[in-house]
Design a protein around this motif. Sequence first.
Motif, PDB file in Angstrom:
ATOM      1  N   GLY A 266      -2.616  -4.735  -2.042  1.00  0.00           N
ATOM      2  CA  GLY A 266      -1.172  -4.577  -1.902  1.00  0.00           C
ATOM      3  C   GLY A 266      -0.752  -3.817  -0.678  1.00  0.00           C
ATOM      4  N   ALA A 267      -1.677  -3.240   0.077  1.00  0.00           N
ATOM      5  CA  ALA A 267      -1.301  -2.546   1.304  1.00  0.00           C
ATOM      6  C   ALA A 267      -0.823  -3.550   2.347  1.00  0.00           C
ATOM      7  CB  ALA A 267      -2.501  -1.767   1.845  1.00  0.00           C
ATOM      8  N   PRO A 268       0.185  -3.217   3.137  1.00  0.00           N
ATOM      9  CA  PRO A 268       0.661  -4.142   4.166  1.00  0.00           C
ATOM     10  C   PRO A 268      -0.419  -4.430   5.200  1.00  0.00           C
ATOM     11  CG  PRO A 268       2.237  -2.367   3.775  1.00  0.00           C
ATOM     12  CD  PRO A 268       0.979  -1.989   3.081  1.00  0.00           C
ATOM     13  N   TYR A 269      -0.453  -5.622   5.707  1.00  0.00           N
ATOM     14  CA  TYR A 269      -1.385  -6.008   6.749  1.00  0.00           C
ATOM     15  C   TYR A 269      -0.719  -7.108   7.561  1.00  0.00           C
ATOM     16  CZ  TYR A 269      -2.249  -9.734   3.376  1.00  0.00           C
ATOM     17  OH  TYR A 269      -2.085 -10.761   2.495  1.00  0.00           O
ATOM     18  N   SER A 270      -1.219  -7.384   8.768  1.00  0.00           N
ATOM     19  CA  SER A 270      -0.557  -8.303   9.675  1.00  0.00           C
ATOM     20  C   SER A 270      -1.356  -9.579   9.861  1.00  0.00           C
ATOM     21  CB  SER A 270      -0.341  -7.624  11.037  1.00  0.00           C
ATOM     22  OG  SER A 270       0.344  -8.495  11.913  1.00  0.00           O
ATOM     23  N   VAL A 271      -0.691 -10.693   9.638  1.00  0.00           N
ATOM     24  CA  VAL A 271      -1.272 -12.012   9.857  1.00  0.00           C
ATOM     25  C   VAL A 271      -0.191 -12.878  10.499  1.00  0.00           C
ATOM     26  CG1 VAL A 271      -2.235 -14.071   8.782  1.00  0.00           C
ATOM     27  CG2 VAL A 271      -2.869 -11.826   7.906  1.00  0.00           C
ATOM     28  N   SER A 272      -0.542 -13.624  11.527  1.00  0.00           N
ATOM     29  CA  SER A 272       0.395 -14.549  12.182  1.00  0.00           C
ATOM     30  C   SER A 272       1.691 -13.871  12.602  1.00  0.00           C
ATOM     31  CB  SER A 272       0.696 -15.742  11.255  1.00  0.00           C
ATOM     32  OG  SER A 272      -0.493 -16.438  10.967  1.00  0.00           O
ATOM     33  N   GLY A 273       1.606 -12.627  13.034  1.00  0.00           N
ATOM     34  CA  GLY A 273       2.785 -11.951  13.543  1.00  0.00           C
ATOM     35  C   GLY A 273       3.699 -11.371  12.490  1.00  0.00           C
ATOM     36  N   ALA A 274       3.334 -11.410  11.223  1.00  0.00           N
ATOM     37  CA  ALA A 274       4.158 -10.837  10.154  1.00  0.00           C
ATOM     38  C   ALA A 274       3.336  -9.831   9.366  1.00  0.00           C
ATOM     39  CB  ALA A 274       4.682 -11.928   9.224  1.00  0.00           C
ATOM     40  N   VAL A 275       3.995  -8.790   8.869  1.00  0.00           N
ATOM     41  CA  VAL A 275       3.353  -7.848   7.973  1.00  0.00           C
ATOM     42  C   VAL A 275       3.382  -8.445   6.570  1.00  0.00           C
ATOM     43  CG1 VAL A 275       3.516  -5.566   6.923  1.00  0.00           C
ATOM     44  CG2 VAL A 275       3.921  -5.849   9.374  1.00  0.00           C
ATOM     45  N   GLU A 276       2.217  -8.634   5.975  1.00  0.00           N
ATOM     46  CA  GLU A 276       2.137  -9.253   4.651  1.00  0.00           C
ATOM     47  C   GLU A 276       1.971  -8.189   3.578  1.00  0.00           C
ATOM     48  OE1 GLU A 276      -0.311 -12.636   4.183  1.00  0.00           O
ATOM     49  OE2 GLU A 276       0.186 -13.491   6.134  1.00  0.00           O
ATOM     50  N   VAL A 277       2.662  -8.390   2.463  1.00  0.00           N
ATOM     51  CA  VAL A 277       2.644  -7.458   1.341  1.00  0.00           C
ATOM     52  C   VAL A 277       2.357  -8.236   0.073  1.00  0.00           C
ATOM     53  CG1 VAL A 277       3.959  -5.764   0.031  1.00  0.00           C
ATOM     54  CG2 VAL A 277       4.308  -5.951   2.499  1.00  0.00           C
ATOM     55  N   ARG A 278       1.263  -7.897  -0.604  1.00  0.00           N
ATOM     56  CA  ARG A 278       0.907  -8.545  -1.868  1.00  0.00           C
ATOM     57  C   ARG A 278       1.763  -7.990  -2.994  1.00  0.00           C
ATOM     58  NH1 ARG A 278      -3.967 -10.331  -3.761  1.00  0.00           N
ATOM     59  NH2 ARG A 278      -4.289 -11.099  -1.646  1.00  0.00           N
ATOM     60  N   ILE A 279       2.351  -8.862  -3.795  1.00  0.00           N
ATOM     61  CA  ILE A 279       3.134  -8.450  -4.960  1.00  0.00           C
ATOM     62  C   ILE A 279       2.532  -9.120  -6.190  1.00  0.00           C
ATOM     63  CG2 ILE A 279       5.412  -8.480  -6.058  1.00  0.00           C
ATOM     64  CD1 ILE A 279       6.666  -8.332  -3.343  1.00  0.00           C
ATOM     65  N   ASP A 280       1.858  -8.308  -6.997  1.00  0.00           N
ATOM     66  CA  ASP A 280       1.164  -8.812  -8.183  1.00  0.00           C
ATOM     67  C   ASP A 280       1.321  -7.806  -9.315  1.00  0.00           C
ATOM     68  OD1 ASP A 280      -0.515  -6.739  -7.430  1.00  0.00           O
ATOM     69  OD2 ASP A 280      -2.040  -8.050  -6.559  1.00  0.00           O
ATOM     70  N   ASP A 281       0.524  -7.939 -10.353  1.00  0.00           N
ATOM     71  CA  ASP A 281       0.657  -7.048 -11.503  1.00  0.00           C
ATOM     72  C   ASP A 281       0.390  -5.584 -11.147  1.00  0.00           C
ATOM     73  OD1 ASP A 281       1.253  -9.196 -13.074  1.00  0.00           O
ATOM     74  OD2 ASP A 281      -0.759  -9.431 -13.898  1.00  0.00           O
ATOM     75  N   GLU A 282      -0.426  -5.370 -10.124  1.00  0.00           N
ATOM     76  CA  GLU A 282      -0.735  -4.005  -9.722  1.00  0.00           C
ATOM     77  C   GLU A 282       0.383  -3.383  -8.904  1.00  0.00           C
ATOM     78  OE1 GLU A 282      -4.074  -1.533  -7.090  1.00  0.00           O
ATOM     79  OE2 GLU A 282      -4.401  -3.639  -7.606  1.00  0.00           O
ATOM     80  N   THR A 283       0.922  -4.139  -7.949  1.00  0.00           N
ATOM     81  CA  THR A 283       1.963  -3.587  -7.072  1.00  0.00           C
ATOM     82  C   THR A 283       3.355  -3.713  -7.667  1.00  0.00           C
ATOM     83  OG1 THR A 283       2.132  -5.688  -5.891  1.00  0.00           O
ATOM     84  CG2 THR A 283       0.594  -4.058  -5.010  1.00  0.00           C
ATOM     85  N   ASP A 284       3.528  -4.618  -8.626  1.00  0.00           N
ATOM     86  CA  ASP A 284       4.822  -4.850  -9.259  1.00  0.00           C
ATOM     87  C   ASP A 284       4.667  -4.743 -10.775  1.00  0.00           C
ATOM     88  OD1 ASP A 284       7.499  -5.571  -9.645  1.00  0.00           O
ATOM     89  OD2 ASP A 284       7.079  -7.725  -9.550  1.00  0.00           O
ATOM     90  N   PRO A 285       4.288  -3.553 -11.268  1.00  0.00           N
ATOM     91  CA  PRO A 285       3.945  -3.418 -12.694  1.00  0.00           C
ATOM     92  C   PRO A 285       5.104  -3.715 -13.637  1.00  0.00           C
ATOM     93  CG  PRO A 285       4.106  -1.254 -11.649  1.00  0.00           C
ATOM     94  CD  PRO A 285       4.150  -2.266 -10.554  1.00  0.00           C
ATOM     95  N   THR A 286       6.323  -3.493 -13.221  1.00  0.00           N
ATOM     96  CA  THR A 286       7.466  -3.765 -14.099  1.00  0.00           C
ATOM     97  C   THR A 286       7.937  -5.212 -14.010  1.00  0.00           C
ATOM     98  OG1 THR A 286       9.150  -3.183 -12.432  1.00  0.00           O
ATOM     99  CG2 THR A 286       8.224  -1.382 -13.757  1.00  0.00           C
ATOM    100  N   GLY A 287       7.471  -5.940 -13.010  1.00  0.00           N
ATOM    101  CA  GLY A 287       7.905  -7.326 -12.812  1.00  0.00           C
ATOM    102  C   GLY A 287       9.266  -7.454 -12.170  1.00  0.00           C
ATOM    103  N   ALA A 288       9.837  -6.320 -11.706  1.00  0.00           N
ATOM    104  CA  ALA A 288      11.202  -6.351 -11.150  1.00  0.00           C
ATOM    105  C   ALA A 288      11.272  -7.191  -9.880  1.00  0.00           C
ATOM    106  CB  ALA A 288      11.686  -4.936 -10.879  1.00  0.00           C
ATOM    107  N   ALA A 289      10.279  -7.068  -9.002  1.00  0.00           N
ATOM    108  CA  ALA A 289      10.306  -7.828  -7.750  1.00  0.00           C
ATOM    109  C   ALA A 289      10.186  -9.318  -8.027  1.00  0.00           C
ATOM    110  CB  ALA A 289       9.183  -7.365  -6.827  1.00  0.00           C
ATOM    111  N   GLY A 290       9.245  -9.698  -8.890  1.00  0.00           N
ATOM    112  CA  GLY A 290       9.108 -11.108  -9.239  1.00  0.00           C
ATOM    113  C   GLY A 290      10.359 -11.666  -9.876  1.00  0.00           C
TER     114      GLY A 290
END
Length: 506
Positions: free
Chosen positions: A439-463
């Motif tokens: 879930g840590a931000p990282y850069s691919v193809s010129g964009a910072v990518e952020v993983r949003i899954d059960d670990e990073t979005d435990p309440t499901g609010a973002a999804g």
Amino acid sequence: MSVLIAGAGPTGMVAALVLAANGVECRVLERRAQPSGSSRALGLQARSMELLAGMGVAEDIERVAYRLSGASMMRGDTELSRFTWVPPQSPYPYTYVLPQSGLEDILRDRLRAAGVEIETGAQVQTVTQGENTVEVTLADGREISAEWLIGADGSRSRVREELGIELAGRETGETYYLADIVLDQRPPFQDSAMWLGPAGPFMLMRLPGADELWRIFADMTDTRPLAERPGPGTAELQALLGERGPSRTRITEVQWTSIYRTRVGLAARYRRGRVFLAGDAAHVFPPFGGQGMNLGIQDAVGLAWRLARVEHGAPVDLLAAYETERRPVAAAIIRDVESRRRLYALRNPVARALRDALLRYGSRVPGAARQASRQNSQLDIGYGRGRGWPRAQGPRIGDRAPDAPLAGGTVYDRLGVDHFTLLVFGAADVTETGNEGGGAPYSVSGAVEVRIDDETDPTGAAGERYGLRRGGYVLIRPDGYVAYRGSDGAEARRVAAAFTGAGQPV
């Protein structure tokens, strides 16, 4: 020199901050020899605060601004109704009252920290364009060359005049007194009020600082023609206060006054070659609802991130969307402000009675208050060019990306004016993204990518807010709007690479 900016008001300085954050060299010219202490513009809305947060400025504003939570409709000393702002889904759910001069002080300090100095006493005289450069001659004879020029030099823009672009509009006929005053006691309402009498609107608004500091906004159209002078005196303002506002308050000090004649105008175009218009150089209208300064700030961000991406290798065609996106927004806001102006300026007693009844009724309808709050906050501004999915929830292409809590922060904490952000929802293939950071931000193809899954979005609010609980991708632009939404990760990264210059680092 990459970008030259004419004008060191909020629009020009915000553009410079965005360019500096992206590592683009810029130079800011200001015709005034020293900053002005006067401030017609006052309020910062939620959408502008979200963008300023991406430059690290919002916290400075919050420390000194007054949080306006609503407005009262008055008759004499009696409060007839109160319009309470319904907090929108934003980290900044108020109107933040801060005189323009105060905001300029904050922005100037930020620019200095970024290594950008404002050149004062530098008045643009002529603008000449070549194939790859813009040549500017100053009033003192100096000549400056740049690749691009932003005209953020106000409603009487010299840059706009040099481009030959018409500011289509008209004088509306109203004249107002503006004044910052100190009262001997708090008036009989919370923090903002309007009296809609037969002589037009009279308003009082709380200013930041001491409880007794207020702004007067008084329609003087029906009085004899006002002489050209700095503004009204204490005795005249006190008489207006007693006749048209609260009767039991006294003015102990007048800190600033001005006479304001309302007009509306919209530039016929926002660009000619390598020169762009932004802020009051592109649009002027009365200050009802506190929209003008905010519109300019958002112009600046929308233009500057595009210029930065082009400087880093993105196609120059990216710049065309600045006008196609921002000019219709200004036209819509001008229509809304004009409807307010005409409504408040009614003189016919029957029409005024109907208006007052409608306003009192509207203040008691939760749905109407919620809609008015969102409109005033500018959170509903969008550039919806994409087709919506049938029955889809969440933002579409061109919509503002919503915030949501994440483990260790929020979605907005991952955004910034110096990069695109790709939200990766669900169990994306680790080998596809190359992310092993949980879930840590990282850069691919010129964009910072952020993983949003059960670990990073435990309440499901973002999804939930993005309507992607089962997985997908959302690419967010530096100005916080959705550039891509879908289920194809390769396509999301292709769009990111095209926007950012074929994988150029951000």
